[in-house]
Design an enzyme around this catalytic site. Structure first.
Site, short mmCIF file in Angstrom:
data_model
loop_
_atom_site.label_atom_id
_atom_site.label_comp_id
_atom_site.label_asym_id
_atom_site.label_seq_id
_atom_site.Cartn_x
_atom_site.Cartn_y
_atom_site.Cartn_z
N SER A 86 0.41 -1.12 -0.09
CA SER A 86 -0.51 0.20 -0.02
C SER A 86 0.86 1.18 0.36
O SER A 86 2.38 0.98 0.68
CB SER A 86 -0.67 0.03 1.15
OG SER A 86 -1.85 1.25 1.54
N TYR B 291 -1.53 -0.94 10.68
CA TYR B 291 -1.89 -0.94 9.45
C TYR B 291 -0.69 -0.97 8.67
O TYR B 291 -0.53 -1.94 8.09
CB TYR B 291 -3.88 -1.03 8.37
CG TYR B 291 -3.25 -1.44 7.22
CD1 TYR B 291 -3.61 -2.10 6.18
CD2 TYR B 291 -3.18 0.30 6.69
CE1 TYR B 291 -3.59 -2.57 5.38
CE2 TYR B 291 -3.29 -0.34 5.37
CZ TYR B 291 -3.38 -1.36 4.71
OH TYR B 291 -3.44 -1.45 3.43
#
Length: 263
Positions: free
Chosen positions: A144, A157
């Protein structure tokens, strides 16, 4: 008879994972699809089989499995052997996020996320690496743009995706002279099921001008085939990645924290 060489896509039932499967199928690759939802996998396999019928591409192998459970990598390997298949390309897409301060989120959910995003990805990579090396194949790890930033408001995360990026880049270096390509796909906010699972407010999802899952998947496929170490789809997100690497860390954290508050 030689083994059936497949692209193994985890988390293939929806979103970026399903679109990655479609991208590989469009380019003539044989597939194995793994996720927890058999119904969605079967529907995707039927779709791919129908679209590839003229070119003779076999129907994808469908494997219903939770890749985070202990022994999942060995179970996947055994199933592929039973199907007469070996992994030439591994696409580690399975993963999820959680939004909110670490102190406010459930401890067990955060540990579950780390287990899937980090441990399972590492285990799958190492389990199939011998076959991939023998085939001079490829690995695509879905990280990401969060991998470039510390993430107040999604601390665990962001940290998991930083691991995925670091692990992928190091593997790229270690394996490059063996003819094995490793790429980290680092998308920004994407129209997929990720936001709903993470707890992002639906209104915020509507306001983000991200790429579609299909656009991200196509960029990931092209980047992997070109041997690019890191793939960040979208100019604006490439700027964000640069900002995350080189701006003062306190400034970056303040920016991310404000952004997460809106979500």
């Amino acid at each position: 008879m030689s083994a059936r060489k497949v692209v193994l896509v985890t988390g293939a039932s929806l979103g970026i994972g399903a679109e990655l499967a479609r991208a590989f199928a469009r380019n003539g690759h044989d597939l194995a699809l793994a996720a927890r939802s058999r119904d969605r996998l079967e529907a995707l396999a039927d779709e791919i089989a129908a679209s590839g019928a003229a070119s003779g591409i076999p129907r994808p192998i469908v494997i219903e499995i939770d890749v985070a459970r202990p022994g999942a990598a060995d179970a996947l390997a055994a199933r592929l052997i039973a199907e007469g298949a070996s992994v030439e390309i591994l696409v580690n897409n399975a993963g999820f996020g959680l939004i909110g301060p670490a102190s406010a989120l459930a401890r067990d959910e955060q540990v579950e996320m780390v287990d899937l995003n980090v441990r399972a990805l590492t285990d799958l990579t190492l389990a199939f690496l011998p076959d991939i090396r023998a085939a001079r194949g490829r690995i695509l790890n879905v990280a990401s743009v969060a991998a470039f930033l510390p993430g107040p408001g999604m601390a665990a995360y962001y940290a998991t995706k930083a691991f995925v990026l670091s692990f992928s880049e190091a593997l790229w270096f270690e394996l490059r002279e063996e003819g094995v390509a490793v790429s980290a796909l680092c998308p920004g906010p994407t129209a997929s099921g990720f936001g709903a699972r993470a707890g992002v407010h639906p209104g915020m999802l509507d306001s983000v001008r991200g790429l579609t899952a299909a656009q991200v998947a196509q960029a990931g496929y092209e980047g992997l085939m070109a041997g690019r170490r890191v793939v960040v789809p979208g100019f604006g997100f490439r700027v964000s990645a640069w900002f995350g690497r080189f701006a003062p860390r306190l400034l970056v954290m303040s920016f991310v924290a404000r952004m997460q508050m809106k979500r």
